[in-house]
Design a protein around this motif. Sequence first.
Motif, short mmCIF file in Angstrom:
data_model
loop_
_atom_site.label_atom_id
_atom_site.label_comp_id
_atom_site.label_asym_id
_atom_site.label_seq_id
_atom_site.Cartn_x
_atom_site.Cartn_y
_atom_site.Cartn_z
N ASN A 96 -7.28 -16.18 -50.01
CA ASN A 96 -6.89 -14.92 -50.64
C ASN A 96 -8.10 -14.18 -51.21
O ASN A 96 -8.20 -12.96 -51.08
N ILE A 292 -0.96 -22.05 -60.53
CA ILE A 292 -0.46 -20.69 -60.72
C ILE A 292 -0.37 -20.37 -62.21
O ILE A 292 -0.74 -19.27 -62.66
N ARG B 640 4.95 -24.75 -50.00
CA ARG B 640 3.51 -24.50 -49.90
C ARG B 640 3.24 -23.02 -49.65
O ARG B 640 2.32 -22.43 -50.22
N TRP B 641 4.05 -22.44 -48.79
CA TRP B 641 3.85 -21.03 -48.48
C TRP B 641 4.11 -20.17 -49.71
O TRP B 641 3.37 -19.22 -49.97
N PHE B 642 5.14 -20.53 -50.48
CA PHE B 642 5.46 -19.77 -51.69
C PHE B 642 4.32 -19.85 -52.69
O PHE B 642 3.97 -18.86 -53.35
N LEU B 643 3.72 -21.00 -52.78
CA LEU B 643 2.55 -21.19 -53.64
C LEU B 643 1.42 -20.24 -53.22
O LEU B 643 0.78 -19.59 -54.06
N TRP B 644 1.20 -20.17 -51.92
CA TRP B 644 0.18 -19.26 -51.40
C TRP B 644 0.54 -17.82 -51.76
O TRP B 644 -0.34 -17.03 -52.16
N LEU B 645 1.82 -17.43 -51.63
CA LEU B 645 2.25 -16.08 -51.94
C LEU B 645 2.06 -15.78 -53.43
O LEU B 645 1.58 -14.70 -53.79
N GLN B 646 2.40 -16.73 -54.27
CA GLN B 646 2.19 -16.53 -55.71
C GLN B 646 0.69 -16.34 -55.98
O GLN B 646 0.30 -15.50 -56.79
N ASP B 647 -0.12 -17.13 -55.31
CA ASP B 647 -1.57 -16.99 -55.50
C ASP B 647 -2.05 -15.63 -55.00
O ASP B 647 -2.93 -15.02 -55.61
N LEU B 648 -1.47 -15.16 -53.92
CA LEU B 648 -1.81 -13.83 -53.40
C LEU B 648 -1.49 -12.76 -54.44
O LEU B 648 -2.30 -11.84 -54.68
N VAL B 649 -0.33 -12.89 -55.05
CA VAL B 649 0.06 -11.92 -56.10
C VAL B 649 -0.94 -11.97 -57.26
O VAL B 649 -1.39 -10.92 -57.72
N GLN B 650 -1.30 -13.17 -57.68
CA GLN B 650 -2.25 -13.29 -58.80
C GLN B 650 -3.62 -12.74 -58.42
O GLN B 650 -4.34 -12.21 -59.25
#
Lengths: 348, 656
Positions: A96, A292, B640-650
């Motif tokens: 990211n 997170i 795992r994918w959701f974790l990546w998405l949350q990280d993307l948001v952050q």
Amino acid sequence: MRSSSESARAFWRGWSRVLLAPETILGVWLATALAALPAAILMHDAISTQLGSSLTASKVAAGFDYGWWEEFEAQARGVATTLAPVVIGAAAPVSNWSSLIDGSGIPRSLLVQVTFALTVWLFLSGGLIDRFARGRRIGTRAFFGTCGLFFFRFLRLGLLIGAAYYVLTGWFHALLFDVLFPWITHEVTSERAAFAWRVALYSIWLLPLLAVNIVADYAKVRAVVEDRRSMLGALAAGARFVARHPVAAVGLYFTNTLVLAVCFSLYLLAAPGAHGGDWRLLEVLVIGQAWILARVTTKLAFMSTSAALFQGLLAHAEYTAPPVPVWPESPAAEAIENAVRFGVRSEP
Amino acid sequence: MRRRHAALVALLVALAMPATFARGGQAPVSAAPAPSPRNANYSIDVDLDPASRTITGRAVVTWRNLTSKPASELRFHTYWNAWRDTTSTWMREWIRGAGPDTSELTRRPKSEWASMDVTAIRLLAGGTTAMADLLGGAHYIAPDDGNAEDRTVLAVPLPKSVGPGETIAVEVSWIAHVPRTFARTGVVGNSFFLAQWFPKLGVLEDGGWNTHQFHASTEFFSDYGVYDVRMTVPRGWVVGATGVERSRTDTPTGKTVHQYVQEDVHDFAWTTSPDYIVKTERFEHKRLQAVEMRLLIQPEHASQADRYFMATRATLRSYGEWYGPYPYVHITIVDPAFQTEAGGMEYPTLFTGGTNWLAPLTVTDPEDVTVHECGHQFWYGLVGNNEFEHAWIDEGLNTFSTARVIEETFSPNFYERRFFGGVVPWVFHDIAMSREIAGDRMAGYRTAARSDAQQTPSWRYASGTGGAITYNKTALWLHTLERYLGWRRLQRGMSLFFARSTFKHPTPEDFFSAINEGAGRDLSWYFDQVYRSSNAFDYALGTLTTEKRGDAYHTEVMVQRRGEALFPVDVQVIFDDGSRVREHWDGRERWKLYTWDRSAAAVSAEVDPDNVLLLDIDRTNNSRTLTPQTNKAARQWTARWFLWLQDLVQTYAFFV
């Protein structure tokens, strides 16, 4: 000297305000997670549909099956196209950050979800800065009232700052990496040398970006702490503050960044890999969400420490030109009222 | 120079004319016969001017007509004219395949394009006197698509036909501008890689000249001969080339002439740069000839020299043991410079590898490209197939062989992604890359499975699909054949093909008959599916039911053929008492129903449980189970994918 001691005091004060308010951390974490949840439901459906009742599901449950993933990717649509090995462990944040720095942007299929989650962040920002500036619980009603009050002001501020970000991430980024970098490295035959140029250009790009970010932080802080209605005024005030206290402001910013780096280092060591199983899923949930939470906490700390620095250097009770207290009064007004009534400053 | 040329011409003419001697007079008194026909021999002088990026060359080409028909003209490939401008056939095809983004071309200044201008062609005979000027009648032709603006095939009419078995010698002069790299040829900085850099004769067959235009998706085809090349470059620059260096002479103008000679090859490539570091090692084997390995490596990759040598050794050993010996005593490995895009290419006795500045040991990409390009010494170098028409013979056989070597010698190989401008590697040590997925390149095949029949001439494949059919599909059907027949039988067939085709121009039928012979059976039905059609394979487990009827369980399994291609497959059912049954289905009908009445209930069923048919484009539908783990799998990867998405948001919350 004063700057660095104020900076250190603001760091500790800001972080303790955040850590002593776990409900805000969990609340923000939950709000942004819920905003992104619909996409997760779509992804779950896509994987389930593609696997059906195939034996392949056992292999996929046991770990990352690359052959299966290539088949999945070949038929994926929408959100499902973003499932890739980079979601595994610490590769996710690295991927990211790389996509941000290299200008790849948010995947088109997730634009709506991510924008919504960021809007939630923006909505909560006003209430969060207010909460941390006061250094005390303010109650749910007051919190969301402040969120609502400042949301539209922050939208206006966002237009101003957004224009700067747009120029920096769009035109300026393209100038540096699509024009200047190819020109500089046109005849370079060493990858190492080319990467050194790239790092130099990253630095040139990041400097104004971080400068805008720091100014934006203090613009928001001043908007909330001083209850400013004019966002142009808040932006100018934020810029003035940073210009007059550059060492403190920048030092604090980089100290917070260092904390994030330490958190990432720990996550790098602990992040679960691709192997499946129920215990591994638990690890993903616990360790992954701890990461997170660390990111959310650090983001909150940026807000809180900035507010603490501003209050420490400028918006303390002896600050001249106090605003007329109007309910809901601003933190500055509350501090003055407390000073008048009790002879104390409003700080933890 | 001219006297030396005359002597050389005489020698080359003599070497190339054993048939003439045999027909007209005494048999030649010579040593062992040459392994190749040596009917296209080149003696070349070339001068490189790095400042203007031009090469000026003069070649004496001695050619013997091996066919049964007279030749009234010669045809030369002038490949670099494909990159003069956007009107050539190569460019038009490249633009078509590139889609809307052709910025790579529009950004190129004029100075970075190529050209090859023939300035003189003279017919030579006997001594040094030029007999006839042939340039006047020379003209460009476009035998494939009629593109009048394509200048990659030069036809040169002759004043007198060259009869069967007769020899002709011509002198060709040319000036060529070296481009910024196109198709692995060109220059960046001071790093020159020069391939297809001289006017090269096509191949005359009984049906006429086989001299295709240069296409974006194809490579090359030429006859075997002797190359004697003298390259003049700035003093102190390192040179690597096909062949062995015979002499090195300094000139008064601050340059050096490097002479390289090689017999029995069908091409000559060379490279020069002041930056190369030279390392040498020796390949030795009990039963195979020793080979001197010369590596030209970039300074920033110097620590990876061992990887290049190891991979080259593994190739010479494995291919030598499987197919036949590498007959030359040397090989040159070139580590191309960054941005030159010259990596991953093969030339006789010289090949280019490729690596990165940061190259983790557990990711075998450098080994993969080295084995592949070294492997081309066998498939392409020694077995000289027509790459315009049957590219799969070298690329496909080599991709299959490379995957085999990597699996045997360089496992495990892990998945890698690169970040921050593609420089910083991230290795996923939980994702091992298998031979059939990574080595045989299944994903690329899947997307182009139905695009063309493999027997379509390579230059006519649809844009963007040639690679998938040539490399990937061939590797997959060879690997399928290996699993179907067993390696021993397949290897026997391939080594027969190699032995029969070395220093020749084999056809697909030569390959198929060798495989049939090695397998001891007729596999035409298989080649009809994989080579002569564009049908795709897709077998599926349609339905699985098991129900209690009295004391027994009645199980029904329906298997389906969803693709058009046919292959015999097994069907396996597993029961809850641990027992298994296996049926063999010829795979011809669209569906088949199997039933069992047993004391145990069925748990799962699978078509092709041993994964023999690697060409099956959808393996997920090959099985069904009554106790699926689907939810578990979906949970694992969604989390795992959701974790990546949350990280993307952050990450993007930076802007909020």
